[in-house]
Design a protein around this motif. Sequence first.
Motif, PDB file in Angstrom:
ATOM      1  N   THR A 239      25.366  36.421  29.702  1.00  0.00           N
ATOM      2  CA  THR A 239      26.233  36.228  30.862  1.00  0.00           C
ATOM      3  C   THR A 239      27.254  35.157  30.537  1.00  0.00           C
ATOM      4  O   THR A 239      26.909  34.116  29.971  1.00  0.00           O
ATOM      5  CB  THR A 239      25.406  35.801  32.092  1.00  0.00           C
ATOM      6  N   LEU A 240      28.500  35.424  30.876  1.00  0.00           N
ATOM      7  CA  LEU A 240      29.546  34.412  30.816  1.00  0.00           C
ATOM      8  C   LEU A 240      29.850  34.030  32.249  1.00  0.00           C
ATOM      9  O   LEU A 240      30.159  34.905  33.068  1.00  0.00           O
ATOM     10  CB  LEU A 240      30.830  34.954  30.184  1.00  0.00           C
ATOM     11  N   VAL A 241      29.724  32.755  32.561  1.00  0.00           N
ATOM     12  CA  VAL A 241      30.139  32.249  33.864  1.00  0.00           C
ATOM     13  C   VAL A 241      31.375  31.409  33.598  1.00  0.00           C
ATOM     14  O   VAL A 241      31.325  30.428  32.848  1.00  0.00           O
ATOM     15  CB  VAL A 241      29.039  31.421  34.554  1.00  0.00           C
ATOM     16  N   THR A 242      32.484  31.849  34.186  1.00  0.00           N
ATOM     17  CA  THR A 242      33.772  31.238  33.894  1.00  0.00           C
ATOM     18  C   THR A 242      34.472  30.831  35.177  1.00  0.00           C
ATOM     19  O   THR A 242      34.249  31.421  36.232  1.00  0.00           O
ATOM     20  CB  THR A 242      34.662  32.228  33.114  1.00  0.00           C
ATOM     21  N   VAL A 243      35.337  29.838  35.065  1.00  0.00           N
ATOM     22  CA  VAL A 243      36.087  29.350  36.213  1.00  0.00           C
ATOM     23  C   VAL A 243      37.493  29.944  36.173  1.00  0.00           C
ATOM     24  O   VAL A 243      38.177  29.876  35.160  1.00  0.00           O
ATOM     25  CB  VAL A 243      36.159  27.808  36.220  1.00  0.00           C
ATOM     26  N   GLY A 244      37.900  30.534  37.266  1.00  0.00           N
ATOM     27  CA  GLY A 244      39.254  31.067  37.388  1.00  0.00           C
ATOM     28  C   GLY A 244      39.371  32.495  36.904  1.00  0.00           C
ATOM     29  O   GLY A 244      38.514  33.007  36.191  1.00  0.00           O
ATOM     30  N   LYS A 245      40.446  33.134  37.348  1.00  0.00           N
ATOM     31  CA  LYS A 245      40.710  34.511  36.965  1.00  0.00           C
ATOM     32  C   LYS A 245      41.699  34.545  35.813  1.00  0.00           C
ATOM     33  O   LYS A 245      42.539  33.656  35.667  1.00  0.00           O
ATOM     34  CB  LYS A 245      41.295  35.291  38.147  1.00  0.00           C
ATOM     35  N   ILE A 246      41.592  35.597  35.031  1.00  0.00           N
ATOM     36  CA  ILE A 246      42.574  35.813  33.966  1.00  0.00           C
ATOM     37  C   ILE A 246      43.799  36.444  34.597  1.00  0.00           C
ATOM     38  O   ILE A 246      43.709  37.454  35.296  1.00  0.00           O
ATOM     39  CB  ILE A 246      41.993  36.712  32.855  1.00  0.00           C
ATOM     40  N   LYS A 247      44.952  35.857  34.336  1.00  0.00           N
ATOM     41  CA  LYS A 247      46.189  36.354  34.923  1.00  0.00           C
ATOM     42  C   LYS A 247      46.983  37.222  33.950  1.00  0.00           C
ATOM     43  O   LYS A 247      47.765  38.065  34.361  1.00  0.00           O
ATOM     44  CB  LYS A 247      47.041  35.173  35.389  1.00  0.00           C
ATOM     45  N   GLU A 248      46.779  37.010  32.657  1.00  0.00           N
ATOM     46  CA  GLU A 248      47.545  37.744  31.653  1.00  0.00           C
ATOM     47  C   GLU A 248      46.844  39.052  31.310  1.00  0.00           C
ATOM     48  O   GLU A 248      45.662  39.062  30.966  1.00  0.00           O
ATOM     49  CB  GLU A 248      47.710  36.901  30.374  1.00  0.00           C
ATOM     50  N   ARG A 249      47.583  40.141  31.358  1.00  0.00           N
ATOM     51  CA  ARG A 249      47.018  41.465  31.118  1.00  0.00           C
ATOM     52  C   ARG A 249      46.465  41.594  29.694  1.00  0.00           C
ATOM     53  O   ARG A 249      45.413  42.190  29.486  1.00  0.00           O
ATOM     54  CB  ARG A 249      48.071  42.536  31.383  1.00  0.00           C
TER      55      ARG A 249
ATOM     56  N   GLU B 225      27.417  40.471  31.097  1.00  0.00           N
ATOM     57  CA  GLU B 225      27.940  40.277  32.445  1.00  0.00           C
ATOM     58  C   GLU B 225      28.938  39.126  32.393  1.00  0.00           C
ATOM     59  O   GLU B 225      28.668  38.089  31.797  1.00  0.00           O
ATOM     60  CB  GLU B 225      26.783  39.929  33.390  1.00  0.00           C
ATOM     61  N   VAL B 226      30.113  39.339  32.976  1.00  0.00           N
ATOM     62  CA  VAL B 226      31.121  38.282  33.059  1.00  0.00           C
ATOM     63  C   VAL B 226      31.329  37.967  34.534  1.00  0.00           C
ATOM     64  O   VAL B 226      31.689  38.840  35.321  1.00  0.00           O
ATOM     65  CB  VAL B 226      32.452  38.701  32.404  1.00  0.00           C
ATOM     66  N   ILE B 227      31.052  36.715  34.879  1.00  0.00           N
ATOM     67  CA  ILE B 227      31.183  36.254  36.268  1.00  0.00           C
ATOM     68  C   ILE B 227      32.315  35.242  36.324  1.00  0.00           C
ATOM     69  O   ILE B 227      32.328  34.277  35.558  1.00  0.00           O
ATOM     70  CB  ILE B 227      29.876  35.606  36.758  1.00  0.00           C
ATOM     71  N   GLN B 228      33.251  35.490  37.229  1.00  0.00           N
ATOM     72  CA  GLN B 228      34.353  34.556  37.438  1.00  0.00           C
ATOM     73  C   GLN B 228      34.144  33.853  38.776  1.00  0.00           C
ATOM     74  O   GLN B 228      33.985  34.516  39.793  1.00  0.00           O
ATOM     75  CB  GLN B 228      35.692  35.299  37.485  1.00  0.00           C
ATOM     76  N   VAL B 229      34.125  32.529  38.756  1.00  0.00           N
ATOM     77  CA  VAL B 229      34.054  31.778  40.008  1.00  0.00           C
ATOM     78  C   VAL B 229      35.436  31.203  40.300  1.00  0.00           C
ATOM     79  O   VAL B 229      36.235  30.977  39.382  1.00  0.00           O
ATOM     80  CB  VAL B 229      32.978  30.658  39.965  1.00  0.00           C
ATOM     81  N   ALA B 230      35.717  30.975  41.561  1.00  0.00           N
ATOM     82  CA  ALA B 230      37.031  30.471  41.965  1.00  0.00           C
ATOM     83  C   ALA B 230      37.269  29.077  41.398  1.00  0.00           C
ATOM     84  O   ALA B 230      36.356  28.260  41.307  1.00  0.00           O
ATOM     85  CB  ALA B 230      37.127  30.444  43.483  1.00  0.00           C
TER      86      ALA B 230
END
Length: 159
Positions: free
Chosen positions: A4-14, A34-39
Motif C-alpha cells: 500500500t502507498l499512502v500519499t498526501v495530495g493528488k497528482i495533477k500532471e497527466r 493499493e494507492v491511497i491519496q489523502v487530502a
Amino acid sequence: MKITLVTVGKIKERYLEDAVKEYTKRLGRYCKLEVIQVADEKTPDGAGEAVVRQIKETEGKRILSFIKDGAYVIALAIEGNMLSSEELAETLRRLGVEGAKQIVFVIGGSLGLSQEVMKRADYVLSFSRMTFPHQMMRVILLEQIYRGYRIMMGQPYHK
C-alpha cells in the motif's frame, strides 16, 4: 503480499498519473497494490513553525487512519536510510519470508511527515539527500518496487 502507498495530495500532471497507472498494472503480477491519496492542507505563504507543525499533524492523522495494526510501515524521508535497488529487493523478500502481510509505504506532502507518522514507521527510507516533488516520488517508488520484484524473481530488468 499487499503493498500500500499512502500519499498526501493528488497528482495533477497527466504524465505522472499515466506512469502510476503503468507501474500499477506491471506490479499486478507480483503483489496486490493499493494507492491511497489523502487530502493535503494548503500552506499559507510565510507560515510559521506552529502552522507547519499543525498542517503536518493534520495530514499525519489522515495517513495514520489508513494504516492497520500489523502492517510494516516504511516512511519516505530525506533523513532515512538509503538502499540500492538490490537491497530494497532483499528487504521486500525478507519481509515476505518473515510473514509480513502488508507493507505500507508513506509519502508525505510538501512539508514532510508528522512526528506521529515517523514514530509509527518501522523503517525510514531515503531515495536521496535531494528533495523531489511528492507527486513524482510516487512514480519513482513504484518503479523501484517493480524493479525489486523483478530482481527477486531473477527476471531481467535494465540497469
